[in-house]
Design a protein around this motif. Structure first.
Motif, PDB file in Angstrom:
ATOM      1  N   ASP A 200      -2.486   7.524   3.749  1.00 17.44           N
ATOM      2  CA  ASP A 200      -3.454   6.663   4.366  1.00 17.44           C
ATOM      3  C   ASP A 200      -3.263   5.270   3.904  1.00 17.44           C
ATOM      4  O   ASP A 200      -4.026   4.351   4.563  1.00 17.44           O
ATOM      5  CB  ASP A 200      -4.714   7.312   3.601  1.00 17.44           C
ATOM      6  CG  ASP A 200      -5.040   8.531   4.029  1.00 17.44           C
ATOM      7  OD1 ASP A 200      -4.603   9.182   5.111  1.00 17.44           O
ATOM      8  OD2 ASP A 200      -5.965   9.354   3.586  1.00 17.44           O
ATOM      9  N   LEU A 201      -2.413   5.072   2.732  1.00 17.69           N
ATOM     10  CA  LEU A 201      -2.513   3.463   2.573  1.00 17.69           C
ATOM     11  C   LEU A 201      -1.219   2.928   2.983  1.00 17.69           C
ATOM     12  O   LEU A 201      -0.956   1.481   2.771  1.00 17.69           O
ATOM     13  CB  LEU A 201      -2.574   3.534   0.894  1.00 17.69           C
ATOM     14  CG  LEU A 201      -3.628   4.032   0.442  1.00 17.69           C
ATOM     15  CD1 LEU A 201      -3.517   4.262  -1.293  1.00 17.69           C
ATOM     16  CD2 LEU A 201      -4.837   3.028   0.299  1.00 17.69           C
ATOM     17  N   LYS A 202      -0.294   3.580   3.726  1.00 12.38           N
ATOM     18  CA  LYS A 202       0.905   2.785   4.234  1.00 12.38           C
ATOM     19  C   LYS A 202       0.463   1.673   5.116  1.00 12.38           C
ATOM     20  O   LYS A 202      -0.381   1.757   5.863  1.00 12.38           O
ATOM     21  CB  LYS A 202       1.803   4.129   5.073  1.00 12.38           C
ATOM     22  CG  LYS A 202       3.116   3.847   5.037  1.00 12.38           C
ATOM     23  CD  LYS A 202       3.906   4.827   5.438  1.00 12.38           C
ATOM     24  CE  LYS A 202       5.409   4.318   5.112  1.00 12.38           C
ATOM     25  NZ  LYS A 202       6.034   5.531   5.356  1.00 12.38           N
ATOM     26  N   GLY A 203       1.284   0.811   5.019  1.00  7.65           N
ATOM     27  CA  GLY A 203       1.277  -0.601   5.784  1.00  7.65           C
ATOM     28  C   GLY A 203       0.499  -1.618   4.870  1.00  7.65           C
ATOM     29  O   GLY A 203       0.393  -2.827   5.304  1.00  7.65           O
ATOM     30  N   ARG A 204      -0.048  -1.021   3.743  1.00 12.51           N
ATOM     31  CA  ARG A 204      -0.540  -2.130   2.880  1.00 12.51           C
ATOM     32  C   ARG A 204      -0.003  -2.050   1.431  1.00 12.51           C
ATOM     33  O   ARG A 204       0.533  -0.878   1.162  1.00 12.51           O
ATOM     34  CB  ARG A 204      -2.152  -1.749   2.690  1.00 12.51           C
ATOM     35  CG  ARG A 204      -2.869  -1.950   3.861  1.00 12.51           C
ATOM     36  CD  ARG A 204      -4.458  -2.023   3.721  1.00 12.51           C
ATOM     37  NE  ARG A 204      -4.816  -3.240   3.257  1.00 12.51           N
ATOM     38  CZ  ARG A 204      -5.734  -3.741   2.647  1.00 12.51           C
ATOM     39  NH1 ARG A 204      -6.830  -2.827   2.679  1.00 12.51           N
ATOM     40  NH2 ARG A 204      -6.110  -4.833   2.266  1.00 12.51           N
ATOM     41  N   LYS A 205       0.120  -3.017   0.568  1.00 12.53           N
ATOM     42  CA  LYS A 205       0.488  -2.838  -0.786  1.00 12.53           C
ATOM     43  C   LYS A 205      -0.660  -2.234  -1.570  1.00 12.53           C
ATOM     44  O   LYS A 205      -1.682  -2.347  -1.292  1.00 12.53           O
ATOM     45  CB  LYS A 205       0.788  -4.229  -1.296  1.00 12.53           C
ATOM     46  CG  LYS A 205       1.880  -5.051  -0.523  1.00 12.53           C
ATOM     47  CD  LYS A 205       1.813  -6.326  -0.999  1.00 12.53           C
ATOM     48  CE  LYS A 205       1.131  -7.381  -0.356  1.00 12.53           C
ATOM     49  NZ  LYS A 205       1.322  -8.741  -0.566  1.00 12.53           N
ATOM     50  N   VAL A 206       0.015  -1.571  -2.440  1.00  7.25           N
ATOM     51  CA  VAL A 206      -1.046  -0.530  -3.382  1.00  7.25           C
ATOM     52  C   VAL A 206      -0.690  -0.911  -5.070  1.00  7.25           C
ATOM     53  O   VAL A 206       0.325  -0.704  -5.068  1.00  7.25           O
ATOM     54  CB  VAL A 206      -1.094   0.876  -2.953  1.00  7.25           C
ATOM     55  CG1 VAL A 206      -1.849   1.743  -3.796  1.00  7.25           C
ATOM     56  CG2 VAL A 206      -1.081   1.050  -1.510  1.00  7.25           C
ATOM     57  N   VAL A 207      -2.044  -1.019  -5.667  1.00  6.06           N
ATOM     58  CA  VAL A 207      -1.679  -1.082  -7.128  1.00  6.06           C
ATOM     59  C   VAL A 207      -2.519   0.144  -7.369  1.00  6.06           C
ATOM     60  O   VAL A 207      -3.606   0.470  -7.120  1.00  6.06           O
ATOM     61  CB  VAL A 207      -2.622  -2.222  -7.754  1.00  6.06           C
ATOM     62  CG1 VAL A 207      -2.675  -2.079  -9.183  1.00  6.06           C
ATOM     63  CG2 VAL A 207      -1.992  -3.480  -7.210  1.00  6.06           C
ATOM     64  N   LEU A 208      -1.660   1.030  -7.937  1.00  6.08           N
ATOM     65  CA  LEU A 208      -2.179   2.375  -8.792  1.00  6.08           C
ATOM     66  C   LEU A 208      -2.095   2.142 -10.343  1.00  6.08           C
ATOM     67  O   LEU A 208      -1.044   1.916 -10.816  1.00  6.08           O
ATOM     68  CB  LEU A 208      -1.189   3.394  -8.542  1.00  6.08           C
ATOM     69  CG  LEU A 208      -1.030   3.973  -7.041  1.00  6.08           C
ATOM     70  CD1 LEU A 208       0.099   5.117  -7.175  1.00  6.08           C
ATOM     71  CD2 LEU A 208      -2.214   4.401  -6.575  1.00  6.08           C
TER      72      LEU A 208
ATOM     73  N   ARG B 177       1.212 -10.728  -4.858  1.00  3.22           N
ATOM     74  CA  ARG B 177       1.289 -11.908  -4.137  1.00  3.22           C
ATOM     75  C   ARG B 177       2.673 -12.232  -3.547  1.00  3.22           C
ATOM     76  O   ARG B 177       2.991 -12.828  -2.507  1.00  3.22           O
ATOM     77  CB  ARG B 177       0.668 -13.225  -4.835  1.00  3.22           C
ATOM     78  CG  ARG B 177      -0.863 -13.182  -4.893  1.00  3.22           C
ATOM     79  CD  ARG B 177      -1.294 -14.360  -5.495  1.00  3.22           C
ATOM     80  NE  ARG B 177      -2.897 -14.629  -5.557  1.00  3.22           N
ATOM     81  CZ  ARG B 177      -3.310 -15.102  -6.457  1.00  3.22           C
ATOM     82  NH1 ARG B 177      -3.054 -15.606  -7.322  1.00  3.22           N
ATOM     83  NH2 ARG B 177      -4.801 -15.122  -6.035  1.00  3.22           N
ATOM     84  N   SER B 178       3.791 -11.999  -4.480  1.00  2.00           N
ATOM     85  CA  SER B 178       5.204 -12.295  -4.146  1.00  2.00           C
ATOM     86  C   SER B 178       5.868 -11.109  -3.256  1.00  2.00           C
ATOM     87  O   SER B 178       6.942 -11.609  -2.933  1.00  2.00           O
ATOM     88  CB  SER B 178       5.726 -12.560  -5.388  1.00  2.00           C
ATOM     89  OG  SER B 178       6.022 -11.376  -6.081  1.00  2.00           O
ATOM     90  N   LEU B 179       5.061 -10.249  -3.115  1.00  2.00           N
ATOM     91  CA  LEU B 179       5.713  -9.117  -2.225  1.00  2.00           C
ATOM     92  C   LEU B 179       5.570  -9.646  -0.778  1.00  2.00           C
ATOM     93  O   LEU B 179       4.737 -10.030  -0.231  1.00  2.00           O
ATOM     94  CB  LEU B 179       4.999  -7.824  -2.209  1.00  2.00           C
ATOM     95  CG  LEU B 179       5.691  -6.832  -3.305  1.00  2.00           C
ATOM     96  CD1 LEU B 179       4.941  -5.595  -3.273  1.00  2.00           C
ATOM     97  CD2 LEU B 179       7.175  -6.638  -3.311  1.00  2.00           C
TER      98      LEU B 179
END
Length: 154
Positions: A26-34, A152-154
């Motif tokens: 569901d989160l693919k396409g966005r960056k994710v912090v777990l 931010r740097s990704l």
């Protein structure tokens, strides 16, 4: 399992706050912090969650979702979110399947007593679902800002 930067993040699907299920797909396409934390309403976990909340708009501007994960129940998560005004999802892994897949369910020791628990860890996942960065054994002070800079740097 030991996580390796550049490899696919382990898939997961967990119940989360607001009555939703949250999954890596569901989160693919966005960056994710777990951010994996031991327990709702404890001092370090509360400070960490509040720090991520303080930077939520900055993470959103960096196209990055924040998801907290612990073995606590959804009921506990709901109380925790309400008490501290957290408006990002908290996922419940009472079975510890995801915690084990990410290698954060580990033997700990306090006052000579050994027990199993969550090793405070943060994982940054890129838009393709790959592990971009890992922060093991997190020290809370200044951590959310460091994760934000990496996102931010990704």
């Amino acid at each position: 399992m030991s996580l390796i930067i550049g490899t696919k993040a382990p898939a997961f699907s967990l119940p989360a706050t607001d009555g939703r299920k949250i999954s890596l797909d569901d989160l693919k396409g966005r960056k994710v912090v777990l951010f994996f934390y031991p327990k709702d309403n404890t001092s370090g976990c509360t400070l960490e969650a509040k720090d991520f909340q303080a930077f939520k708009k900055d993470f959103a501007a960096a196209d990055t979702e924040i998801v907290g994960v612990s073995p606590d129940s959804l009921k506990s998560h709901d109380r925790f979110r309400a008490k501290y005004g957290l408006d990002f999802p908290l996922a419940s892994d009472e079975a510890k399947t995801m915690l084990e897949a990410y290698g954060v369910w580990a033997q700990k020791s306090m006052y000579g007593r050994k027990y199993m628990g969550v090793e405070r860890t943060t994982v940054l996942i890129d838009r393709e679902g790959n592990i971009a960065r890992i922060w093991p054994k997190v020290k809370v002070k200044g951590h959310a800002e460091e994760v934000l800079e990496a996102a931010r740097s990704l």
